[in-house]
Scaffold this active site. Structure first.
Site, PDB file in Angstrom:
ATOM      1  N   CYS A   1       0.852  -1.198   0.000  1.00 41.26           N
ATOM      2  CA  CYS A   1       0.000   0.000   0.000  1.00 41.26           C
ATOM      3  C   CYS A   1       0.883   1.242   0.000  1.00 41.26           C
ATOM      4  O   CYS A   1       0.609   2.240  -0.668  1.00 41.26           O
ATOM      5  CB  CYS A   1      -0.877   0.045   1.239  1.00 41.26           C
TER       6      CYS A   1
ATOM      7  N   HIS B   1       0.911   5.078  -1.554  1.00 40.68           N
ATOM      8  CA  HIS B   1       0.207   5.916  -0.570  1.00 40.68           C
ATOM      9  C   HIS B   1       1.057   6.273   0.638  1.00 40.68           C
ATOM     10  O   HIS B   1       0.533   6.481   1.727  1.00 40.68           O
ATOM     11  CB  HIS B   1      -1.082   5.224  -0.124  1.00 40.68           C
TER      12      HIS B   1
ATOM     13  N   ARG C   1     -13.305  -1.154  -1.797  1.00 40.60           N
ATOM     14  CA  ARG C   1     -12.151  -0.318  -2.160  1.00 40.60           C
ATOM     15  C   ARG C   1     -10.838  -1.062  -1.866  1.00 40.60           C
ATOM     16  O   ARG C   1      -9.944  -1.138  -2.689  1.00 40.60           O
ATOM     17  CB  ARG C   1     -12.239   1.012  -1.405  1.00 40.60           C
TER      18      ARG C   1
ATOM     19  N   CYS D   1      -7.822  -2.735  -4.108  1.00 36.71           N
ATOM     20  CA  CYS D   1      -6.400  -2.359  -4.001  1.00 36.71           C
ATOM     21  C   CYS D   1      -5.526  -3.608  -4.079  1.00 36.71           C
ATOM     22  O   CYS D   1      -4.464  -3.605  -4.692  1.00 36.71           O
ATOM     23  CB  CYS D   1      -6.126  -1.632  -2.687  1.00 36.71           C
TER      24      CYS D   1
END
Lengths: 271, 215
Positions: free
Chosen positions: A180, A184, A228, A232
């Protein structure tokens, strides 16, 4: 509804026009994207999901012919104000940290008598088959609008979930070496033209979390946070997690904890 | 006496500072890291075929990068860089610069390799380098990302020397040979791209005729 659709189409036209203007500078690109988002936000199709969700909350359904009005989302039976903003949360009755979706499913099973399989079969919409869960989450989410996300994760089980979410956030694997954090973990970055929030900061996590559930224009439906995050993982080229898996709830706890203090504004609208 | 005190004070501050530095790089998950790994591994649908599940395995590089939040101490970084450099393989014919037109196509392709049951890619779908997701390249493509540095005019600026051609090939094949824990995938190591495909992307970056180098 037709007016809303028109506005969505205008938004799409703005995007198309922008996509055609090849020589645009970075700042101009950002301006045009902001205009597109503004056009979309004025008339969010997710409002219809909210209305449907309220109907599902009040309607007597299932083998027990009961409504969800006695469902306890963490603030006491039937108390919806601020419930979404304070989830995920530890629940004594299940001895588990649960998010809004796992808790709604729990209520549909215990109060209405559905089986878990029945309730989760249609956990996301497919063309022609709407998801009740998306509608309910949209309804419950809107009941926290204007309130601060409040997941301090002070209960030991919540604190543990937040730490486990952090572990997953940084975990690299797969044929693209993704985690992630790759996309991000920094401020002010883009993937193609899409802005990426830095989910390790309050502002970045807040910008993401406070606007979900969100209507996804490209998908034509509302996406919940489970949807969501499961997507991902698809983008990371990983296998598919179970719906309501603990690892997804752990990520949500980590992100909500980071976003704590930012003000909810749902349903959002995204590309 | 004063000197001794100063020395003691200095050491104490030094130790406190290093203790603080250790704390600053606490591995993600802290004392729950083991539990978290177990939980993560058991969170996937039973229907995922075994060969999909192998994508969750972590090699030494992935593990170390996670542990240090992609910012390993230099000593660890150097070790990983050596380890990764040793994995690089070259095309059979030995030519490291291919056809920029093929490279241009590969640079734009962002699909391929998606699995799962919701929106998987069809089998045999072309896997690209997806370079534009993170890098600016040719001027005409404005939909570029900014996770990586701009590579516009890369060949013009860096030159088309043999040394630079080899550097670009190696970087794409295994980015961690140069910077451990970089965000950039290791395209060759994972066989995401073939050595031949990598030579085409090298050409897209370096060939003077490539739109990357022509404004």
């Amino acid at each position: 509804m037709i007016r809303r659709l028109m506005k969505t189409l205008v938004g799409a036209a703005i995007l198309a026009a922008f996509a055609g203007s090849v020589a645009a500078q970075d700042s101009k690109v950002a301006d045009e994207l902001a205009k597109y988002r503004e056009a979309l936000a004025d008339g969010n199709p997710a409002d219809l999901f909210e209305v449907k969700g309220e109907g599902l909350w009040l309607e007597k359904r299932g083998p027990k012919n009961a409504s969800l009005e006695q469902c306890d989302l963490g603030q006491g039976p039937g108390k919806l104000e601020g419930a979404y903003a304070a989830l995920p949360k530890y629940f004594k009755d299940t001895n588990k940290v649960m998010d809004v979706e796992s808790r709604l499913v729990h209520c549909m099973v215990t109060l209405q008598g559905f089986t878990q399989a029945e309730v989760t079969k249609q956990w996301y919409s497919k063309p022609g088959k709407d998801s009740d869960i998306e509608a309910l989450v949209t309804f419950v989410g809107a009941k926290s609008n204007g309130m601060k996300i409040n997941v301090p994760a002070t209960h030991p089980e919540e604190a543990k979930m937040a730490k486990m979410g952090e572990y997953i956030f940084y975990r690299r694997s797969g044929p693209q070496d993704f985690s992630c954090s790759i996309c991000h973990g920094q401020d002010g970055k883009r993937i193609r033209l899409q802005d990426l929030g830095n989910l390790t900061t309050k502002a970045g996590a807040g910008e993401a979390m406070r606007t979900w559930p969100s209507y996804r224009v490209s998908q034509g439906t509302v996406w919940t946070m489970q949807r969501r995050l499961i997507d991902c993982m698809r983008q990371a080229r990983w296998p598919e997690p179970n719906y309501l898996a603990d690892s997804i709830i752990a990520l949500e706890t980590y992100l909500q904890k980071t976003a704590t203090g930012t003000v909810m504004e749902t349903p959002g609208i995204k590309r | 006496m004063n000197f001794k005190f100063a020395l003691f004070f200095g050491l104490t501050v030094g130790m406190a500072a290093s203790a603080f530095a250790d704390k600053a790089v606490e591995a993600p998950g802290g004392k729950y890291a083991k539990d978290a790994e177990q939980m993560f591994r058991t969170s996937f649908k039973a229907e995922n075929p075994k060969y999909w599940m192998t994508r969750l395995e972590q090699d030494e590089t992935m593990k170390a990068c996670q542990q240090y939040r992609d910012n390993p101490p230099r000593k660890v970084g150097e070790k990983l860089e050596k380890l990764n450099a040793a994995t690089i393989r070259y095309p059979v014919e030995g030519k490291l610069i291919g056809d920029w037109k093929e490279g241009e196509k590969l640079a734009a392709v962002g699909t391929g390799g998606h699995i799962g049951f919701i929106q998987p890619d069809p089998a045999g779908k072309l896997r690209g380098g997806n370079c534009y997701a993170c890098h600016e390249l040719a001027k005409k493509e404005i939909a570029y990302g900014t996770i990586g540095p701009s590579l516009r005019n890369f060949g013009k600026i860096r030159g088309n020397t043999e040394e630079n051609i080899k550097y670009v090939y190696d970087k794409i094949y295994n980015s961690n040979s140069f910077t451990a824990c970089t965000n950039m995938p290791r395209f060759g190591l994972h066989s995401w791209l073939t050595p031949e495909q990598i030579t085409h992307i090298v050409a897209f970056l370096i060939d003077p005729e490539s739109p990357v180098n022509k404004d």
